[in-house]
Design a protein around this motif. Structure first.
Motif, PDB file in Angstrom:
ATOM      1  N   VAL A  11       0.814  -1.218   0.000  1.00 22.39           N
ATOM      2  CA  VAL A  11       0.000   0.000   0.000  1.00 22.39           C
ATOM      3  C   VAL A  11       0.854   1.277   0.000  1.00 22.39           C
ATOM      4  O   VAL A  11       0.577   2.189  -0.788  1.00 22.39           O
ATOM      5  CB  VAL A  11      -1.026  -0.018   1.161  1.00 22.39           C
ATOM      6  N   PRO A  12       1.894   1.385   0.827  1.00 24.21           N
ATOM      7  CA  PRO A  12       2.697   2.623   0.778  1.00 24.21           C
ATOM      8  C   PRO A  12       3.326   2.877  -0.597  1.00 24.21           C
ATOM      9  O   PRO A  12       3.443   4.037  -1.022  1.00 24.21           O
ATOM     10  CB  PRO A  12       3.779   2.393   1.838  1.00 24.21           C
ATOM     11  N   MET A  15       0.553   4.234  -2.712  1.00 27.44           N
ATOM     12  CA  MET A  15       0.306   5.619  -2.285  1.00 27.44           C
ATOM     13  C   MET A  15       1.290   6.557  -2.971  1.00 27.44           C
ATOM     14  O   MET A  15       0.899   7.600  -3.494  1.00 27.44           O
ATOM     15  CB  MET A  15       0.469   5.739  -0.767  1.00 27.44           C
ATOM     16  N   ARG A  22      -3.322   7.133   2.164  1.00 27.76           N
ATOM     17  CA  ARG A  22      -3.586   5.739   2.547  1.00 27.76           C
ATOM     18  C   ARG A  22      -5.090   5.462   2.514  1.00 27.76           C
ATOM     19  O   ARG A  22      -5.538   4.441   1.991  1.00 27.76           O
ATOM     20  CB  ARG A  22      -3.022   5.482   3.947  1.00 27.76           C
ATOM     21  N   TYR A  26      -7.112   2.642   0.234  1.00 29.56           N
ATOM     22  CA  TYR A  26      -7.989   1.621   0.816  1.00 29.56           C
ATOM     23  C   TYR A  26      -9.434   1.780   0.347  1.00 29.56           C
ATOM     24  O   TYR A  26     -10.138   0.786   0.178  1.00 29.56           O
ATOM     25  CB  TYR A  26      -7.898   1.621   2.342  1.00 29.56           C
TER      26      TYR A  26
END
Length: 62
Positions: A11-12, A15, A22, A26
């Motif tokens: 995820v980072p 991003m 974040r 999501y």
């Protein structure tokens, strides 16, 4: 020694790639606009899913 490019991102990394928060990443995952899977405790996003998301946004903008 050659470096193999990643097949899935955390995820980072997504991003950073999309310049999104974040919570926005999501939100995209929850709404099924960005495909992902869980590996252990980590959420992973296939690079192809990231490309598909961007392609879809470009088509919507056309």
């Amino acid at each position: 020694m050659s470096t193999i490019p990643p097949v899935a991102l955390e995820v980072p990394e997504v991003m950073e790639a999309l310049r999104m928060s974040r919570s926005k990443v999501y939100d995209l995952i929850r709404s099924k606009k960005l495909a992902s899977f869980k590996e252990g405790a980590s959420r992973r996003i296939p690079v192809t899913a990231l490309h598909d998301y961007v392609r879809t946004k470009m088509e919507e903008a056309a």
